[in-house]
Design an enzyme around this catalytic site. Structure first.
Site, PDB file in Angstrom:
ATOM      1  N   ARG A  73       0.918  -1.128   0.215  1.00 57.84           N
ATOM      2  CA  ARG A  73       0.115  -0.097   0.069  1.00 57.84           C
ATOM      3  C   ARG A  73       0.858   1.247  -0.008  1.00 57.84           C
ATOM      4  O   ARG A  73       2.049   1.133   0.532  1.00 57.84           O
ATOM      5  CB  ARG A  73      -0.845   0.051   1.246  1.00 57.84           C
ATOM      6  CG  ARG A  73      -2.068  -0.837   1.141  1.00 57.84           C
ATOM      7  CD  ARG A  73      -3.047  -0.617   0.339  1.00 57.84           C
ATOM      8  NE  ARG A  73      -4.302  -1.419   0.125  1.00 57.84           N
ATOM      9  CZ  ARG A  73      -4.587  -2.430  -0.764  1.00 57.84           C
ATOM     10  NH1 ARG A  73      -3.625  -2.706  -1.609  1.00 57.84           N
ATOM     11  NH2 ARG A  73      -5.684  -3.118  -0.545  1.00 57.84           N
TER      12      ARG A  73
ATOM     13  N   HIS B 249      -1.799   1.166  -9.541  1.00 54.82           N
ATOM     14  CA  HIS B 249      -2.431   0.116  -8.514  1.00 54.82           C
ATOM     15  C   HIS B 249      -3.201  -0.962  -9.367  1.00 54.82           C
ATOM     16  O   HIS B 249      -4.206  -1.217  -9.228  1.00 54.82           O
ATOM     17  CB  HIS B 249      -3.515   0.870  -7.470  1.00 54.82           C
ATOM     18  CG  HIS B 249      -3.770  -0.107  -6.324  1.00 54.82           C
ATOM     19  ND1 HIS B 249      -4.222   0.299  -5.179  1.00 54.82           N
ATOM     20  CD2 HIS B 249      -3.956  -1.489  -6.400  1.00 54.82           C
ATOM     21  CE1 HIS B 249      -4.272  -0.454  -4.229  1.00 54.82           C
ATOM     22  NE2 HIS B 249      -4.484  -1.637  -4.845  1.00 54.82           N
TER      23      HIS B 249
HETATM   24  P1  NDP Z   1      -1.613 -11.963   4.303  1.00 54.26           P
HETATM   25  O1  NDP Z   1      -2.446 -11.577   5.244  1.00 54.26           O
HETATM   26  O2  NDP Z   1      -1.774 -13.377   3.393  1.00 54.26           O
HETATM   27  O3  NDP Z   1      -0.132 -12.091   4.544  1.00 54.26           O
HETATM   28  C1  NDP Z   1       0.260 -10.930   5.252  1.00 54.26           C
HETATM   29  C2  NDP Z   1       2.014 -11.127   5.394  1.00 54.26           C
HETATM   30  O4  NDP Z   1       2.718  -9.824   6.001  1.00 54.26           O
HETATM   31  C3  NDP Z   1       2.273 -12.179   6.553  1.00 54.26           C
HETATM   32  O5  NDP Z   1       3.339 -13.172   6.498  1.00 54.26           O
HETATM   33  C4  NDP Z   1       2.362 -11.380   7.927  1.00 54.26           C
HETATM   34  O6  NDP Z   1       3.079 -11.943   9.007  1.00 54.26           O
HETATM   35  C5  NDP Z   1       3.140 -10.108   7.428  1.00 54.26           C
HETATM   36  N1  NDP Z   1       2.949  -9.154   8.310  1.00 54.26           N
HETATM   37  C6  NDP Z   1       1.732  -8.249   8.594  1.00 54.26           C
HETATM   38  N2  NDP Z   1       2.333  -7.470   9.937  1.00 54.26           N
HETATM   39  C7  NDP Z   1       3.606  -7.622   9.990  1.00 54.26           C
HETATM   40  C8  NDP Z   1       4.416  -6.951  10.632  1.00 54.26           C
HETATM   41  N3  NDP Z   1       4.168  -5.945  11.657  1.00 54.26           N
HETATM   42  N4  NDP Z   1       5.994  -7.381  10.762  1.00 54.26           N
HETATM   43  C9  NDP Z   1       6.192  -8.376   9.849  1.00 54.26           C
HETATM   44  N5  NDP Z   1       5.396  -9.198   9.001  1.00 54.26           N
HETATM   45  C10 NDP Z   1       4.212  -8.670   9.030  1.00 54.26           C
HETATM   46  O7  NDP Z   1      -1.662 -10.925   3.068  1.00 54.26           O
HETATM   47  P2  NDP Z   1      -1.663 -11.078   1.497  1.00 54.26           P
HETATM   48  O8  NDP Z   1      -0.559 -11.758   0.921  1.00 54.26           O
HETATM   49  O9  NDP Z   1      -2.929 -11.599   1.088  1.00 54.26           O
HETATM   50  O10 NDP Z   1      -1.577  -9.684   0.788  1.00 54.26           O
HETATM   51  C11 NDP Z   1      -0.679  -8.906   1.218  1.00 54.26           C
HETATM   52  C12 NDP Z   1      -1.243  -7.162   0.797  1.00 54.26           C
HETATM   53  O11 NDP Z   1      -0.916  -7.139  -0.746  1.00 54.26           O
HETATM   54  C13 NDP Z   1      -2.491  -6.892   1.130  1.00 54.26           C
HETATM   55  O12 NDP Z   1      -2.823  -6.621   2.360  1.00 54.26           O
HETATM   56  C14 NDP Z   1      -2.647  -5.732   0.221  1.00 54.26           C
HETATM   57  O13 NDP Z   1      -2.161  -4.438   0.864  1.00 54.26           O
HETATM   58  C15 NDP Z   1      -1.639  -5.806  -0.881  1.00 54.26           C
HETATM   59  N6  NDP Z   1      -2.246  -6.228  -2.401  1.00 54.26           N
HETATM   60  C16 NDP Z   1      -1.972  -5.255  -3.114  1.00 54.26           C
HETATM   61  C17 NDP Z   1      -2.371  -5.529  -4.455  1.00 54.26           C
HETATM   62  C18 NDP Z   1      -2.018  -4.453  -5.674  1.00 54.26           C
HETATM   63  O14 NDP Z   1      -2.594  -4.534  -6.801  1.00 54.26           O
HETATM   64  N7  NDP Z   1      -1.120  -3.474  -5.512  1.00 54.26           N
HETATM   65  C19 NDP Z   1      -3.316  -6.518  -4.697  1.00 54.26           C
HETATM   66  C20 NDP Z   1      -3.691  -7.360  -3.855  1.00 54.26           C
HETATM   67  C21 NDP Z   1      -3.202  -7.188  -2.399  1.00 54.26           C
HETATM   68  P3  NDP Z   1       2.579 -13.431   9.418  1.00 54.26           P
HETATM   69  O15 NDP Z   1       2.976 -14.422   8.392  1.00 54.26           O
HETATM   70  O16 NDP Z   1       3.384 -13.664  10.863  1.00 54.26           O
HETATM   71  O17 NDP Z   1       1.129 -13.275   9.840  1.00 54.26           O
HETATM   72  C1  OXD Z   2      -6.426  -5.559  -2.770  1.00 54.50           C
HETATM   73  C2  OXD Z   2      -5.966  -4.696  -4.059  1.00 54.50           C
HETATM   74  O1  OXD Z   2      -6.103  -5.530  -1.620  1.00 54.50           O
HETATM   75  O2  OXD Z   2      -6.501  -4.759  -5.120  1.00 54.50           O
HETATM   76  O3  OXD Z   2      -6.916  -6.608  -3.161  1.00 54.50           O
HETATM   77  O4  OXD Z   2      -5.036  -3.691  -3.670  1.00 54.50           O
END
Ligand code: NDP
Ligand code: OXD
Length: 308
Positions: free
Chosen positions: A223, A271
């Site tokens: 983000r 995005h």
């Molecule tokens: P998940 O919830 O599956 O994974 C999140 C990961 O981040 C986990 O490994 C988690 O750790 C880690 N994490 C969260 N907080 C912390 C922290 N404070 N310190 C260290 N690690 C942390 O999310 P997704 O993989 O499904 O998606 C990730 C993000 O991608 C979304 O939230 C969104 O913002 C972004 N996104 C962007 C898109 C785009 O088009 N640009 C499209 C889709 C998503 P742990 O494994 O320990 O829980």
């Molecule tokens: C999502 C995105 O979070 O599109 O799915 O950014």
């Protein structure tokens, strides 16, 4: 037990067709169909307003249309309502494509060649074997793990960082705040795939980006709020960092006069790294509704206290 869908109407038409064909027992209505039915038990939305939530007394589950839920206001949801993020193969595939593309572009110096072409310069550079290029992913969730799996066949030296310890074959994993500086120190290409939470906002700031080795490049597909843009630009201009690929910005859309747009070593995309595909997104929600109706655990439940 109606599902109310309030997102993009064109995609909603595809959701409606999937529900009609594959889950005719689950009534599907959209915001365009009129006022919300009193028996709305499930809501599929991007950012539902508190006013809408207040009109849904039977609401039990909110399904985010996207993987991220930072656009939601969890405080607007009654405590018993479950919040579920999107996990579906289409959004994962899109992110894998973008992440591999950005990594290869940076690995093969495409930002340099784009600039050289603009100046009509023939400017070859030595290329580094993939095994000598260290690629690190912040966030080892659904998307981070899938991207690492797709990068592995290229032979990059892979690492990853998460909140809790994770074991991933072929990836040097690190966990927790204390491990962040040493993880960053070994990333030539850093890819942010974290959710935006109170703990991760501004994580790509001068202090952390300075831990990257000289010449490192950054990809932000998490983000816009993860990145402190002024700090990135300063580190690029000081030549500590070599390039950045940014799919997300703060704000979005990025204003036309924003310095990120003009920077020769920044590639901005609007995005578009990935998005929920309507067919597979609808099927993922149907599968979760079936789990909920059967009293089973749904996939992608958000821990509200954690923020993801
Ligand atoms: P998940 O919830 O599956 O994974 C999140 C990961 O981040 C986990 O490994 C988690 O750790 C880690 N994490 C969260 N907080 C912390 C922290 N404070 N310190 C260290 N690690 C942390 O999310 P997704 O993989 O499904 O998606 C990730 C993000 O991608 C979304 O939230 C969104 O913002 C972004 N996104 C962007 C898109 C785009 O088009 N640009 C499209 C889709 C998503 P742990 O494994 O320990 O829980
Ligand atoms: C999502 C995105 O979070 O599109 O799915 O950014």
């Amino acid at each position: 037990m109606t599902l109310l869908y309030t997102s993009d109407p064109t995609r909603g038409a595809i959701w409606r067709a999937i529900f009609a064909a594959e889950a005719p027992d689950i009534p599907f209505v959209t915001a365009q169909d009129g006022g919300p039915p009193a028996d709305t038990r499930y809501l599929a939305a991007w950012a539902p307003t508190p006013a809408l939530i207040a009109q849904l007394p039977a609401l039990e589950v909110v399904f985010s249309i996207g993987a991220g839920i930072d656009q939601m206001d969890p405080a607007a949801l009654p405590p018993h309502v479950r919040l579920v993020r999107m996990i579906e193969p289409g959004i994962t595939q899109g992110m894998v494509e973008y992440g591999v593309m950005a990594t290869l572009m940076l690995h093969r110096d495409m930002i340099h060649y784009r600039a050289a072409q603009g100046e009509r310069r023939w400017a070859p550079r030595p290329s580094l074997p993939a095994a000598s290029r260290r690629v690190g992913v912040l966030g080892l969730g659904e998307l981070g793990r899938a991207l690492l799996a797709a990068l592995r066949p290229f032979g990059f030296a892979l690492s990853g960082w998460s909140r809790s310890p994770r074991a991933i074959e072929g990836v040097d994993t690190h966990a927790g705040d204390a491990a962040l500086p040493s993880f960053l120190a070994a990333c030539d290409i850093l890819i942010c795939l974290l959710p935006l939470t109170e703990d991760t906002r501004g994580i790509l700031d001068r202090r952390n980006l300075s831990c990257l080795p000289p010449g490192a490049a950054v990809v932000n597909v998490g983000r816009g709020g993860h990145l402190v843009a002024d700090d990135l630009i300063a580190l690029l201009d000081e030549a500590h960092l070599s390039a950045a690929v940014l799919d997300v910005t703060d704000p979005e859309p990025l204003p036309a006069d924003h310095p990120l747009f003009a920077h020769p070593r920044v590639l901005v995309t609007p995005h578009i790294a990935s998005a929920t595909r309507p067919e597979s997104g609808a099927r993922a929600v149907i599968a979760n509704i079936r789990r909920h109706l059967a009293g089973e655990e749904m996939t992608g439940i958000v821990a509200r206290t954690r923020g993801y």
